[in-house]
Design an enzyme around this catalytic site. Structure first.
Site, short mmCIF file in Angstrom:
data_model
loop_
_atom_site.label_atom_id
_atom_site.label_comp_id
_atom_site.label_asym_id
_atom_site.label_seq_id
_atom_site.Cartn_x
_atom_site.Cartn_y
_atom_site.Cartn_z
N LYS A 164 2.33 -4.43 10.92
CA LYS A 164 0.99 -4.68 11.43
C LYS A 164 1.09 -5.26 12.83
CE LYS A 164 -3.25 -4.17 9.82
NZ LYS A 164 -3.68 -3.01 9.01
N LYS A 220 0.83 -1.21 0.00
CA LYS A 220 0.00 0.00 0.00
C LYS A 220 0.86 1.25 0.00
CE LYS A 220 -3.81 -2.21 2.46
NZ LYS A 220 -4.59 -2.29 3.70
#
Length: 394
Positions: free
Chosen positions: A76, A58
């Site tokens: 994450k 992303k």
């Protein structure tokens, strides 16, 4: 893109509850990585590893050499705990205390599945952190000004909903609208079903409804609410609790309640999975009749299911593009590409998402591949450029 070993992977066990938490840093760029923190029962290290890799993609996909926004690496966090559990907040605080050195030095994080930004901010403060994104501060030219700008942006509300809660859904909606426009399908009369009415799903439903689409089904933890004539999205949004569950007292006479999985088989052209990962598998994909699946959630369609869907002519717009708007908006605002203004933020986001989706779909058509393969190819071309310009740490 071929997977490579992450820069950091750790598992934490809460000494009080026994809950486990995970942190994966896939890649560092200028020493920093970006990616949210989720909390859900059943969360695993493999899941968080995949999500961290997605964040790397992303960041790369939104790279613009002319922008102030500096691309970061991907990371994450995840906690295996039910966010509705009365002890969940304590688990969150203890997790953040445990990973505090990483948040201070290299991991910028925020809300994800099961957690709101307000909750993350409160827990981060209790854990002794200045901010959940403080690792990026050394990269800013004017840290006090940048922090004020982001705080001002989060204070903006649009029709009673915070701008920070809306930008992600705006990006998802724009991705769907771009696909419809390329196919020559009019917005009005096109039907959509949404799984999940939390931050991402709720905002997506709002923007699609306002664009003229008919939302015929929404699913939450209690089941699926359907109305072939169209649901009143604003009424449902106003009747949500903090976890996106709709108070059934708000339903109209034409609204019906069906089991939770009914959103998959809704008579709709567009499906938007906006809740859990792995929602579409090889067994339930065959019941889908929609033409497009727009991945507002992270990893909602399993790879083998996607191959089967593609063979049936169903297009999956991948999460690495579709739900990237929230992350990008944070950094556009912090670095100064956009100000704390809703119309400016929405306009910038729509232009960026439309350009990215157009590039992805054109690449897929040219290469004869899926949109996901095309998105990964675009990211693979940009990552070395980012590394050459800014350096990377593996």
């Amino acid at each position: 893109m071929p997977a490579s070993a992450p820069s950091l992977s750790l598992t934490w066990t809460d000494h009080l509850s026994g809950c486990r938490g995970f942190l994966v840093v896939d890649r560092l760029v200028r020493g920093v990585a970006s990616g949210g923190l989720r909390m859900r029962p059943g969360c695993t290290l493999d899941e968080v590893t995949g999500l961290a890799r997605g964040m790397t993609l992303k960041e790369a996909l939104h790279y613009d050499p002319e922008a102030r926004y500096v691309p970061l690496g991907g990371a994450k966090g995840g906690i295996d705990c039910d966010p509705r559990d009365p002890e969940a907040y304590g688990v969150l605080v203890r997790y953040l205390r445990a990973v505090r050195p990483y948040v201070e030095s290299c991991w910028t994080t925020g809300e994800d599945l099961g957690l709101s930004q307000d909750l993350v901010d409160r827990a981060a403060a209790e854990a002794g952190l200045v901010s959940s994104i403080q690792a990026v501060y050394p990269l800013l030219d004017d840290e006090p000004g940048a922090r004020r700008r982001l705080a001002d942006a989060f204070a903006v509300e649009v029709d009673g909903i915070g701008l920070g809660e809306l930008v992600g859904g705006c990006g998802v909606a724009e991705a769907a609208l771009t696909a419809l426009d390329r196919a020559g399908v009019p917005h009005r009369g096109t039907r959509v079903a949404v799984q999940g009415l939390g931050t991402m799903g709720g905002a997506t439903a709002r923007f699609l409804a306002r664009a003229g689409l008919t939302v015929v089904a929404v699913a939450d933890i209690k089941g699926t609410i359907v109305n072939p004539a169209g649901l009143d999205v604003e009424v449902l949004l106003a009747a949500r609790d903090g976890h996106g569950t709709v108070d059934r007292a708000a339903l109209r006479p034409g609204d019906r309640e069906l089991p939770g999985g009914a959103w998959l088989t809704a008579d709709a052209e567009v499906l938007v999975p906006a809740a859990v990962s792995y929602a579409v598998d090889t067994s339930n994909q065959e019941r889908i009749t929609a033409r497009w699946i727009v991945e507002a959630a992270n990893m909602p369609v399993l790879p083998e299911a996607e191959r089967l869907l593609a063979a049936r002519g169903v297009t999956v717009l991948p999460d690495v593009v579709v739900n990237s708007g929230t992350n990008a908006w944070w950094w556009w605002t912090l670095f100064g590409d956009v100000g704390p203004d809703a119309p400016e933020a929405f306009a910038y986001l729509r232009r960026s998402m439309r350009g990215l989706v157009e590039s992805m779909l054109t690449r897929a058509q040219t290469d004869g591949t899926t949109p996901r393969a095309a998105a990964h190819a675009l990211a693979e071309e940009r990552l070395p450029v980012i590394a050459e310009r800014f350096g990377s740490y593996r």
